[in-house]
Design a protein around this motif. Structure first.
Motif, PDB file in Angstrom:
ATOM      1  N   GLN A  31     -23.380 -31.033   9.316  1.00 18.66           N
ATOM      2  CA  GLN A  31     -21.962 -31.648   9.502  1.00 18.66           C
ATOM      3  C   GLN A  31     -21.522 -32.284  10.656  1.00 18.66           C
ATOM      4  N   CYS A  73     -23.778 -24.257  15.662  1.00 20.60           N
ATOM      5  CA  CYS A  73     -23.236 -24.122  14.071  1.00 20.60           C
ATOM      6  C   CYS A  73     -23.672 -22.867  13.641  1.00 20.60           C
ATOM      7  N   GLY A 121     -17.222 -23.314  11.050  1.00 17.21           N
ATOM      8  CA  GLY A 121     -18.858 -23.271  11.128  1.00 17.21           C
ATOM      9  C   GLY A 121     -19.077 -23.437  12.608  1.00 17.21           C
ATOM     10  N   TRP A 122     -18.430 -23.862  13.556  1.00 18.03           N
ATOM     11  CA  TRP A 122     -18.898 -24.102  14.981  1.00 18.03           C
ATOM     12  C   TRP A 122     -18.314 -23.044  15.701  1.00 18.03           C
ATOM     13  N   CYS A 147     -23.820 -31.600  14.192  1.00 18.12           N
ATOM     14  CA  CYS A 147     -25.039 -30.780  14.216  1.00 18.12           C
ATOM     15  C   CYS A 147     -25.775 -31.187  12.936  1.00 18.12           C
ATOM     16  N   VAL A 164     -24.276 -28.015  18.879  1.00 17.80           N
ATOM     17  CA  VAL A 164     -23.399 -28.927  18.720  1.00 17.80           C
ATOM     18  C   VAL A 164     -23.305 -30.066  19.713  1.00 17.80           C
TER      19      VAL A 164
END
Length: 334
Positions: free
Chosen positions: A62, A38, A85-86, A59, A45
């Motif tokens: 989120q 993340c 975001g990942w 994560c 993750v």
């Protein structure tokens, strides 16, 4: 060399494959990325497969549930904003010596024996991946520098007397069309044409192995067309000889029209006589020719397969030429 999922990592539900090893990389189909972190919380993750087919990713900041497949940042199927975001952390090379699905691999591996064994009984078939020799294709892509040794060993199976091995080798080169050893296909089809014609396909016993071999040969002809390079003369010559006997895929006239349009127009009637189902594709292929050539080819083909040609003209030729061609077909009818 570390490689990254481009343009972004993919998340998959449990019906698709999430490989356990980080070196798995680069599949075009739905294979999940197993190396993500993340950008916000900097945690790795993690994922959990649930019995209902959902894979739960999370994560520290989120989480996301995936049933089918989702590439990070893509538009979702619902009303929520794109998930971001990942990022892929990278995938290392697969290096020998190694063990893959219980198979020990090193620089002294007998690649021919391994290929034959994997065709007959693959050590593992990843879920969600189509293909009859998917384990071999996967290994070839993982091997990198050693890949040509494997693919040339597979090419050696094209000369086998075992239809299962020959079919497996054909399937391999249909998937890996640029692999080393694929050049053997043309000579093999020419040299073994009688055997291929007489030998039932082990997967489709009502069809001869020649059908799949011809499909592969024409696929190699199309490679040149896709790159804009001239067709290989040996491949083109073999494809022409096959086509005149009615052997080839449904779009054979298209491939021949790109590689040598003058030859196709000159032999249009011969091809339709050999394989009437090509009549419609021939009409489609002649769309780029001059009006004079189009009229000659269409009327000649209509003399052999009138109903197929009429349907194709109705589908592929716009007015006012459509009406003129149909009138010419009617005028030439006996």
């Amino acid at each position: 060399m570390t490689r990254f999922c481009e343009p972004a990592p993919q998340l998959v539900g449990t019906r698709f494959w999430l490989p356990p090893e980080p070196f798995e990389f680069g599949w075009e189909t739905a294979v999940g990325c197993n190396s993500m972190r993340c950008d916000r919380c900097r945690q790795v993750v993690r994922s959990e497969a649930r019995p209902d087919g959902v894979r739960h990713y999370r994560c520290a900041c989120q989480e996301k549930d995936v049933v089918w497949q989702y590439r990070i940042g893509d538009e979702p199927d619902d009303l929520y904003a794109p998930f971001t975001g990942w990022a892929c952390e990278g995938h290392p090379d697969f290096r020998l010596p190694a063990t893959l699905d219980g198979v020990r691999l090193d620089h002294d591996t007998d690649w021919g024996a391994l290929a034959g064994s994997a065709i007959r009984r693959p050590p593992f078939v990843p879920p969600g991946l189509d293909g009859d020799v998917v384990w071999l294709v996967r290994l070839h892509r993982l091997l990198d520098a050693e890949g040509p040794r494997l693919s040339r060993a597979v090419a050696g199976l094209l000369d086998s007397d075992d239809p299962v091995l020959v079919r497996g080798a054909l399937d391999f080169f249909l998937d890996e069309d640029g692999a080393a050893g694929g050049e053997r296909v043309t000579a093999m089809v020419v040299e073994r044409r009688a055997w291929l014609s007489e030998t039932p396909d082990p997967r489709y016993p009502s069809d001869p192995l020649l059908d799949t071999a011809a499909e592969l040969l024409f696929a190699r002809l199309s490679i040149a067309a896709d790159t804009g390079e001239p067709a290989d003369r040996e491949v083109l010559g073999a494809a022409k000889r096959l086509a005149l006997t009615g052997a080839g895929p449904h779009d054979a006239p298209l491939a021949l029209g790109v590689a040598d349009p003058d030859w196709l127009w000159a032999h249009a009637g011969d091809l339709v006589r050999a394989h009437e189902e090509w009549a419609g594709m021939l009409v489609y292929a002649v769309a780029d020719a001059s009006a004079e050539v189009r009229r000659r080819v269409v009327t000649e083909a209509a003399g052999i397969a009138p109903d197929r040609v009429r349907r194709a003209v109705g589908q592929h030729v716009p007015e006012p030429e459509r009406g003129a061609l149909l009138a010419a077909i009617d005028a030439a009818a006996p």
